[in-house]
Design a protein around this motif. Sequence first.
Motif, PDB file in Angstrom:
ATOM      1  N   TYR A  30       0.842  -1.203   0.000  1.00 14.17           N
ATOM      2  CA  TYR A  30       0.000   0.000   0.000  1.00 14.17           C
ATOM      3  C   TYR A  30       0.873   1.246   0.000  1.00 14.17           C
ATOM      4  CZ  TYR A  30      -4.057  -2.919   0.952  1.00 14.17           C
ATOM      5  OH  TYR A  30      -5.056  -3.856   0.855  1.00 14.17           O
ATOM      6  N   ASN A  75     -14.120   1.376   2.725  1.00 16.88           N
ATOM      7  CA  ASN A  75     -15.225   0.613   2.137  1.00 16.88           C
ATOM      8  C   ASN A  75     -16.289   1.463   1.434  1.00 16.88           C
ATOM      9  OD1 ASN A  75     -14.912  -1.276   5.118  1.00 16.88           O
ATOM     10  ND2 ASN A  75     -14.277  -1.977   3.096  1.00 16.88           N
ATOM     11  N   THR A  77     -18.742   3.026  -0.936  1.00 17.39           N
ATOM     12  CA  THR A  77     -19.234   2.623  -2.253  1.00 17.39           C
ATOM     13  C   THR A  77     -20.695   3.027  -2.388  1.00 17.39           C
ATOM     14  OG1 THR A  77     -19.410   0.761  -3.798  1.00 17.39           O
ATOM     15  CG2 THR A  77     -19.888   0.276  -1.501  1.00 17.39           C
ATOM     16  N   ARG A  81     -22.319   3.482  -8.669  1.00 17.05           N
ATOM     17  CA  ARG A  81     -21.431   4.613  -8.331  1.00 17.05           C
ATOM     18  C   ARG A  81     -20.827   5.176  -9.616  1.00 17.05           C
ATOM     19  NH1 ARG A  81     -16.152   3.884  -4.455  1.00 17.05           N
ATOM     20  NH2 ARG A  81     -15.676   6.079  -4.200  1.00 17.05           N
ATOM     21  N   ASP A 148     -13.793  -9.411  -1.791  1.00 19.44           N
ATOM     22  CA  ASP A 148     -13.166  -8.336  -1.006  1.00 19.44           C
ATOM     23  C   ASP A 148     -12.293  -8.983   0.057  1.00 19.44           C
ATOM     24  OD1 ASP A 148     -13.939  -5.139  -0.802  1.00 19.44           O
ATOM     25  OD2 ASP A 148     -13.050  -5.924   1.041  1.00 19.44           O
ATOM     26  N   ASP A 202      -7.974 -11.757  -1.067  1.00 15.69           N
ATOM     27  CA  ASP A 202      -7.007 -10.661  -0.963  1.00 15.69           C
ATOM     28  C   ASP A 202      -6.348 -10.514  -2.331  1.00 15.69           C
ATOM     29  OD1 ASP A 202      -4.882  -8.980  -0.530  1.00 15.69           O
ATOM     30  OD2 ASP A 202      -4.216  -9.963   1.308  1.00 15.69           O
ATOM     31  N   LEU A 203      -6.528  -9.354  -2.948  1.00 16.08           N
ATOM     32  CA  LEU A 203      -5.964  -9.132  -4.284  1.00 16.08           C
ATOM     33  C   LEU A 203      -4.450  -9.267  -4.296  1.00 16.08           C
ATOM     34  CD1 LEU A 203      -7.977  -6.068  -5.582  1.00 16.08           C
ATOM     35  CD2 LEU A 203      -7.655  -8.232  -6.785  1.00 16.08           C
ATOM     36  N   ASN A 220     -11.564   1.859  -7.657  1.00 16.06           N
ATOM     37  CA  ASN A 220     -11.298   2.537  -6.388  1.00 16.06           C
ATOM     38  C   ASN A 220     -10.689   1.604  -5.348  1.00 16.06           C
ATOM     39  OD1 ASN A 220     -12.667   4.987  -7.421  1.00 16.06           O
ATOM     40  ND2 ASN A 220     -14.463   3.672  -7.354  1.00 16.06           N
TER      41      ASN A 220
HETATM   42  C1  LIG Z   1     -13.467   2.163  -1.826  1.00 18.29           C
HETATM   43  S1  LIG Z   1     -13.982   0.459  -1.853  1.00 18.29           S
HETATM   44  C2  LIG Z   1     -14.426   0.287  -3.562  1.00 18.29           C
HETATM   45  C3  LIG Z   1     -15.739  -0.447  -3.738  1.00 18.29           C
HETATM   46  C4  LIG Z   1     -16.246  -0.484  -5.178  1.00 18.29           C
HETATM   47  N1  LIG Z   1     -15.307  -1.168  -6.040  1.00 18.29           N
HETATM   48  C5  LIG Z   1     -16.517   0.914  -5.695  1.00 18.29           C
HETATM   49  O1  LIG Z   1     -15.767   1.415  -6.539  1.00 18.29           O
HETATM   50  O2  LIG Z   1     -17.486   1.531  -5.261  1.00 18.29           O
HETATM   51  C6  LIG Z   1     -12.387  -0.363  -1.770  1.00 18.29           C
HETATM   52  C7  LIG Z   1     -12.505  -1.836  -1.339  1.00 18.29           C
HETATM   53  O3  LIG Z   1     -11.266  -2.474  -1.620  1.00 18.29           O
HETATM   54  C8  LIG Z   1     -11.066  -3.449  -0.621  1.00 18.29           C
HETATM   55  N2  LIG Z   1      -9.643  -3.811  -0.564  1.00 18.29           N
HETATM   56  C9  LIG Z   1      -8.588  -3.095  -0.098  1.00 18.29           C
HETATM   57  N3  LIG Z   1      -7.467  -3.813  -0.167  1.00 18.29           N
HETATM   58  C10 LIG Z   1      -7.816  -5.012  -0.718  1.00 18.29           C
HETATM   59  C11 LIG Z   1      -7.094  -6.184  -1.056  1.00 18.29           C
HETATM   60  N4  LIG Z   1      -5.789  -6.271  -0.822  1.00 18.29           N
HETATM   61  N5  LIG Z   1      -7.772  -7.227  -1.601  1.00 18.29           N
HETATM   62  C12 LIG Z   1      -9.104  -7.153  -1.832  1.00 18.29           C
HETATM   63  N6  LIG Z   1      -9.841  -6.076  -1.524  1.00 18.29           N
HETATM   64  C13 LIG Z   1      -9.206  -5.012  -0.983  1.00 18.29           C
HETATM   65  C14 LIG Z   1     -11.539  -2.757   0.645  1.00 18.29           C
HETATM   66  O4  LIG Z   1     -11.838  -3.695   1.663  1.00 18.29           O
HETATM   67  C15 LIG Z   1     -12.768  -1.994   0.129  1.00 18.29           C
HETATM   68  O5  LIG Z   1     -13.959  -2.717   0.355  1.00 18.29           O
END
Ligand SMILES: C[S@@+](CC[C@H](N)C(=O)[O-])C[C@H]1O[C@@H](n2cnc3c(N)ncnc32)[C@H](O)[C@@H]1O
Length: 276
Positions: A30, A75, A77, A81, A148, A202-203, A220
């Motif tokens: 990050y 989180n 969203t 969106r 997620d 986890d991505l 996002n």
């Molecule tokens: C701001 S939200 C975006 C939601 C949706 N994609 C949107 O654009 O409205 C970001 C999401 O990414 C997830 N996230 C962050 N790091 C992640 C990771 N390493 N693997 C999977 N998800 C992750 C967070 O938990 C969060 O729910």
Amino acid sequence: MTGADPGDDPGFALLTAKISRDRGFGCASYKEKCLRRRIAVRMRARGVHTYADYARLLDHDTGEYERLLDALTINVTKLFRNWETYDAIERLVVPVLLRRPDPALRVWSAGCSSGEEPYSLAALFHRQAERAGTLPALARRLDVLGSDIDRGVLETAARGVYKAAAFADTPADLRDRYFRPEAGGFGVVPEIRSLVRFDRRDLLSDPPPVGGLHLITCRNVIIYFDRATQEALFERFHQALAPGGFLVLGKVETLLGHTRTLFATVEPRERIFRKQ
Ligand SMILES: C[S@@+](CC[C@H](N)C(=O)[O-])C[C@H]1O[C@@H](n2cnc3c(N)ncnc32)[C@H](O)[C@@H]1O
């Protein structure tokens, strides 16, 4: 924290290593600025001045660990969106995919938070299939996976019930067609709910779903990752897509470096790309 800026505190690296070790949250991928900002919010909330003190607090307060992880995984969203992006997906992506002969259409909403994005996508496929007269086949063909890292948001996603504020970007006809008033807000209708499933992934450490995907939306999410991590993810998305599959990023995100050559641009403003 009530004054001192912990910006130069050497305990930062120790704290982030600890978070990654304890909770498997890959802090190293990050952006540091982003992590510092989010951690500072929690330290301020708890009146803690140094990263070392905050690390000690985490050892004794599991509730604080949960709140910290909530702060790190932003989180926010909404359903549909940035409607203009969904409008472009509905015009430029969905009809192309519905015309494909493949027996299955596989969509992955990566970083789906509480599920608004995968349900929104499923609704667009449903609406277009209905217009094309191919609705009966859709239930057999379409598989929308929302994933997620955060288990808490995935529970909300599985319920599929949203408060009125989540509909701020939603056109009234889509809201009325695909959601019904329910205790706690508005629930996704069963014909959409049945097209969507959820999975904790986890991505940074879990592989993409196997098999050729037709559409990946990752919006996002990668904005919080460093450049090398973003590029590595774009490569993985490219590998996971079927030939001619689409990738949609968030409005302030874009392909970087050599990964730009892997995709054709379909709609630059809405960040819609297609596997070359
Ligand atoms: C701001 S939200 C975006 C939601 C949706 N994609 C949107 O654009 O409205 C970001 C999401 O990414 C997830 N996230 C962050 N790091 C992640 C990771 N390493 N693997 C999977 N998800 C992750 C967070 O938990 C969060 O729910």
